[in-house]
Write an enzyme that holds these catalytic residues in place. Sequence first.
Site, PDB file in Angstrom:
ATOM      1  N   ASP A   1     118.145  56.828  55.119  1.00  0.00           N
ATOM      2  CA  ASP A   1     119.317  56.207  55.745  1.00  0.00           C
ATOM      3  C   ASP A   1     120.125  55.348  54.777  1.00  0.00           C
ATOM      4  O   ASP A   1     120.752  54.368  55.170  1.00  0.00           O
ATOM      5  CB  ASP A   1     118.895  55.359  56.970  1.00  0.00           C
ATOM      6  CG  ASP A   1     118.208  56.195  58.020  1.00  0.00           C
ATOM      7  OD1 ASP A   1     118.521  57.393  58.118  1.00  0.00           O
ATOM      8  OD2 ASP A   1     117.355  55.650  58.733  1.00  0.00           O
TER       9      ASP A   1
ATOM     10  N   LYS B   1     123.364  58.879  52.360  1.00  0.00           N
ATOM     11  CA  LYS B   1     123.449  60.147  51.607  1.00  0.00           C
ATOM     12  C   LYS B   1     124.583  61.032  52.128  1.00  0.00           C
ATOM     13  O   LYS B   1     125.344  61.604  51.345  1.00  0.00           O
ATOM     14  CB  LYS B   1     122.112  60.904  51.706  1.00  0.00           C
ATOM     15  CG  LYS B   1     120.948  60.143  51.089  1.00  0.00           C
ATOM     16  CD  LYS B   1     119.641  60.869  51.293  1.00  0.00           C
ATOM     17  CE  LYS B   1     119.125  60.838  52.712  1.00  0.00           C
ATOM     18  NZ  LYS B   1     118.692  59.537  53.206  1.00  0.00           N
TER      19      LYS B   1
ATOM     20  N   GLY C   1     119.227  62.330  59.636  1.00  0.00           N
ATOM     21  CA  GLY C   1     120.477  62.098  60.361  1.00  0.00           C
ATOM     22  C   GLY C   1     121.465  61.555  59.352  1.00  0.00           C
ATOM     23  O   GLY C   1     121.339  60.431  58.901  1.00  0.00           O
ATOM     24  N   HIS C   2     122.401  62.403  58.939  1.00  0.00           N
ATOM     25  CA  HIS C   2     123.343  62.036  57.887  1.00  0.00           C
ATOM     26  C   HIS C   2     124.725  61.836  58.494  1.00  0.00           C
ATOM     27  O   HIS C   2     125.315  62.776  59.009  1.00  0.00           O
ATOM     28  CB  HIS C   2     123.366  63.111  56.793  1.00  0.00           C
ATOM     29  CG  HIS C   2     122.054  63.234  56.065  1.00  0.00           C
ATOM     30  ND1 HIS C   2     121.846  64.115  55.039  1.00  0.00           N
ATOM     31  CD2 HIS C   2     120.888  62.557  56.207  1.00  0.00           C
ATOM     32  CE1 HIS C   2     120.602  63.980  54.588  1.00  0.00           C
ATOM     33  NE2 HIS C   2     120.007  63.043  55.297  1.00  0.00           N
TER      34      HIS C   2
ATOM     35  N   GLN D   1     115.647  62.038  53.803  1.00  0.00           N
ATOM     36  CA  GLN D   1     114.665  60.956  53.777  1.00  0.00           C
ATOM     37  C   GLN D   1     114.862  60.126  52.487  1.00  0.00           C
ATOM     38  O   GLN D   1     115.962  60.058  51.980  1.00  0.00           O
ATOM     39  CB  GLN D   1     113.231  61.490  53.889  1.00  0.00           C
ATOM     40  CG  GLN D   1     112.877  62.087  55.247  1.00  0.00           C
ATOM     41  CD  GLN D   1     113.479  63.443  55.527  1.00  0.00           C
ATOM     42  OE1 GLN D   1     113.289  64.379  54.779  1.00  0.00           O
ATOM     43  NE2 GLN D   1     114.212  63.572  56.620  1.00  0.00           N
TER      44      GLN D   1
HETATM   45  P1  GDP Z   1     121.740  58.961  55.448  1.00  0.00           P
HETATM   46  O1  GDP Z   1     120.641  59.405  56.329  1.00  0.00           O
HETATM   47  O2  GDP Z   1     121.264  58.547  54.094  1.00  0.00           O
HETATM   48  O3  GDP Z   1     122.877  59.938  55.359  1.00  0.00           O
HETATM   49  O4  GDP Z   1     122.337  57.624  56.105  1.00  0.00           O
HETATM   50  P2  GDP Z   1     122.625  57.398  57.685  1.00  0.00           P
HETATM   51  O5  GDP Z   1     123.841  58.147  58.056  1.00  0.00           O
HETATM   52  O6  GDP Z   1     121.399  57.613  58.488  1.00  0.00           O
HETATM   53  O7  GDP Z   1     122.853  55.837  57.693  1.00  0.00           O
HETATM   54  C1  GDP Z   1     123.862  55.229  56.927  1.00  0.00           C
HETATM   55  C2  GDP Z   1     124.769  54.428  57.872  1.00  0.00           C
HETATM   56  O8  GDP Z   1     125.539  53.519  57.125  1.00  0.00           O
HETATM   57  C3  GDP Z   1     125.750  55.301  58.622  1.00  0.00           C
HETATM   58  O9  GDP Z   1     125.952  54.763  59.901  1.00  0.00           O
HETATM   59  C4  GDP Z   1     127.016  55.186  57.775  1.00  0.00           C
HETATM   60  O10 GDP Z   1     128.185  55.406  58.533  1.00  0.00           O
HETATM   61  C5  GDP Z   1     126.930  53.771  57.311  1.00  0.00           C
HETATM   62  N1  GDP Z   1     127.537  53.476  55.993  1.00  0.00           N
HETATM   63  C6  GDP Z   1     127.568  54.267  54.896  1.00  0.00           C
HETATM   64  N2  GDP Z   1     128.128  53.585  53.856  1.00  0.00           N
HETATM   65  C7  GDP Z   1     128.427  52.358  54.315  1.00  0.00           C
HETATM   66  C8  GDP Z   1     129.002  51.182  53.704  1.00  0.00           C
HETATM   67  O11 GDP Z   1     129.303  51.131  52.511  1.00  0.00           O
HETATM   68  N3  GDP Z   1     129.158  50.079  54.510  1.00  0.00           N
HETATM   69  C9  GDP Z   1     128.797  50.096  55.820  1.00  0.00           C
HETATM   70  N4  GDP Z   1     128.984  48.979  56.535  1.00  0.00           N
HETATM   71  N5  GDP Z   1     128.263  51.182  56.424  1.00  0.00           N
HETATM   72  C10 GDP Z   1     128.070  52.284  55.670  1.00  0.00           C
HETATM   73  P1  IMO Z   2     117.451  60.553  56.524  1.00  0.00           P
HETATM   74  O1  IMO Z   2     117.606  61.884  55.817  1.00  0.00           O
HETATM   75  C1  IMO Z   2     114.782  57.346  57.755  1.00  0.00           C
HETATM   76  C2  IMO Z   2     110.663  58.461  58.799  1.00  0.00           C
HETATM   77  C3  IMO Z   2     110.258  58.341  60.248  1.00  0.00           C
HETATM   78  C4  IMO Z   2     108.765  58.052  60.087  1.00  0.00           C
HETATM   79  C5  IMO Z   2     108.385  58.924  58.898  1.00  0.00           C
HETATM   80  C6  IMO Z   2     107.779  60.267  59.271  1.00  0.00           C
HETATM   81  O2  IMO Z   2     118.390  60.372  57.655  1.00  0.00           O
HETATM   82  O3  IMO Z   2     117.468  59.437  55.550  1.00  0.00           O
HETATM   83  P2  IMO Z   2     108.758  62.507  60.309  1.00  0.00           P
HETATM   84  O4  IMO Z   2     109.457  62.751  61.601  1.00  0.00           O
HETATM   85  O5  IMO Z   2     109.540  62.917  59.106  1.00  0.00           O
HETATM   86  O6  IMO Z   2     107.373  63.050  60.289  1.00  0.00           O
HETATM   87  O7  IMO Z   2     108.587  60.903  60.250  1.00  0.00           O
HETATM   88  O8  IMO Z   2     109.581  59.125  58.168  1.00  0.00           O
HETATM   89  N1  IMO Z   2     111.882  59.287  58.560  1.00  0.00           N
HETATM   90  C7  IMO Z   2     113.078  58.785  58.235  1.00  0.00           C
HETATM   91  N2  IMO Z   2     113.494  57.506  58.133  1.00  0.00           N
HETATM   92  N3  IMO Z   2     115.624  58.350  57.480  1.00  0.00           N
HETATM   93  C8  IMO Z   2     115.215  59.628  57.559  1.00  0.00           C
HETATM   94  O9  IMO Z   2     115.997  60.678  57.202  1.00  0.00           O
HETATM   95  C9  IMO Z   2     113.897  59.898  57.991  1.00  0.00           C
HETATM   96  N4  IMO Z   2     113.184  61.026  58.198  1.00  0.00           N
HETATM   97  C10 IMO Z   2     111.943  60.633  58.534  1.00  0.00           C
HETATM   98  O10 IMO Z   2     110.936  57.285  60.880  1.00  0.00           O
HETATM   99  O11 IMO Z   2     108.587  56.715  59.719  1.00  0.00           O
HETATM  100 MG    MG Z   3     119.818  58.988  58.210  1.00  0.00          MG
END
Ligand code: GDP
Ligand code: IMO
Ligand code: MG
Length: 422
Positions: free
Chosen positions: A16, A19, A43-44, A225
């Site tokens: 999270d 990415k 979840g991207h 991840q």
């Molecule tokens: P990923 O799994 O690595 O793609 O990241 P996620 O989408 O799960 O979580 C990143 C969150 O941070 C999302 O809700 C983005 O919209 C938000 N985000 C990304 N870059 C920034 C930033 O520079 N500032 C803020 N406030 N939010 C950001």
């Molecule tokens: P992105 O790509 C954050 C965590 C789960 C749990 C552990 C194992 O959005 O960054 P799983 O379902 O993979 O067997 O869970 O890994 N986890 C993540 N945490 N971002 C993710 O993906 C994750 N994918 C798995 O919360 O702790």
């Molecule tokens: Mg994510």
Amino acid sequence: MTKGKVDALLGIVFGDEGKGKVVDFFTPRYDVVARFAGGPNAGHTIIFDGKKFVLRSIPSGIFDEGKINIIGNGCVIAPDLFMVEARELEQAGYSLTERLHISRRAHLILPTHRVLDRAYEAAKGKNKVGTTGKGIGPTYSDKAARVGLRVGDILNGFEAKYQALKARHEQILRDLGFTDYDIAEEERQWMEGIEYMRRFPLTDTEVIINRALEEGKSVLAEGAQGSLLDIDHGTYPFVSSSSTTSGGVCTGLGVAPNRFDRIFGIFKAYSTRVGSGPFPVELFDETGDTIRRIGNEFGAVTGRNRRCGWLDLVALKYAIMINGVTDLVMMKGDVLDDFDTIKVCTAYTKDGETVTDMPYDTEGWQPVYEELPGWKTPLSALRDEKDFPQAFKDYIAYVEQATGTPVSIVSVSPDREATIIR
Ligand code: GDP
Ligand code: IMO
Ligand code: MG
């Protein structure tokens, strides 16, 4: 980005990191964008022109119509969830079938894998991993046990192979005494998903990628991840089940190490973790709550609270080493705008021992902090590095100095536009 080379954008903490946002921003520079690990546990989030998308299995390069996107052999895929995700994009006007290629070697997540995920978690009692419940662990286990069902099987004796694996799972569930489940409706949608997948090129993606490289094209590998959730290098057993680090790019796409150019390691200006497991920098106080609220740190997949803390340089340096990170990407500095001082964890301590290298077992360690002045200035409207407040520039310089790695990109708001190249 170099022609004929692979760059990777890898989450280097607990996932999270942002990415999706950065892959979407980078895509115009590349010819091919490929996911190499994970599945719908990811979840991207991508935000542009006032629209928001959360991708799970489909690469974040999909919004650039001219680009090839690949779900590589290292991934696991749930046909029903893939169908929902793909249809949402199609409804938003993006055509996918010509340019989204799925590896025949990727493994399928069955409905019973998800039941097994729940059953194994239930059996763990208070040592639950806190998985996303998407069947990730059981699917990769079957892959390693050499009994898994692959995307290529859709085209070859599918029904019998499906029934055999399902029966195997049902037997395990009976043995565990976990029999109170009903997957009839889920299975119907899953089968619909299998039919839906047939319209996509189910193919040898390693050949597509290597041909593209031979032709001088450039490839961006999109991580899922984070490094500390890697099956080998993460905080085992509180990890996911795939290789999320740069080695996973080679195995998960079928590209050789000598194809690599840049390895971008993405992290937030602070730390988060979803699910269980050691997290030395975790804040249980008001500061942690403030970071969670301002950073909107609630999971994109499960909606769970993300655990929050200050930046952890012990973890960051370890991940930089394991991945061979050439460039750091720092996200969400704007979330720390209001703090008078900002802490950074530089070491862990336990029972009088202090370490700066990642320990084998991160359980029970306390963080050692250094304190830096906050910038007390809103960052999110800034688009040029020269406008950054000095204290924020100093924070970036501190991370660069501590890690010996340049911070090449800085993001200060969720929007695609708020991405600053240094
Ligand atoms: P990923 O799994 O690595 O793609 O990241 P996620 O989408 O799960 O979580 C990143 C969150 O941070 C999302 O809700 C983005 O919209 C938000 N985000 C990304 N870059 C920034 C930033 O520079 N500032 C803020 N406030 N939010 C950001
Ligand atoms: P992105 O790509 C954050 C965590 C789960 C749990 C552990 C194992 O959005 O960054 P799983 O379902 O993979 O067997 O869970 O890994 N986890 C993540 N945490 N971002 C993710 O993906 C994750 N994918 C798995 O919360 O702790
Ligand atoms: Mg994510």
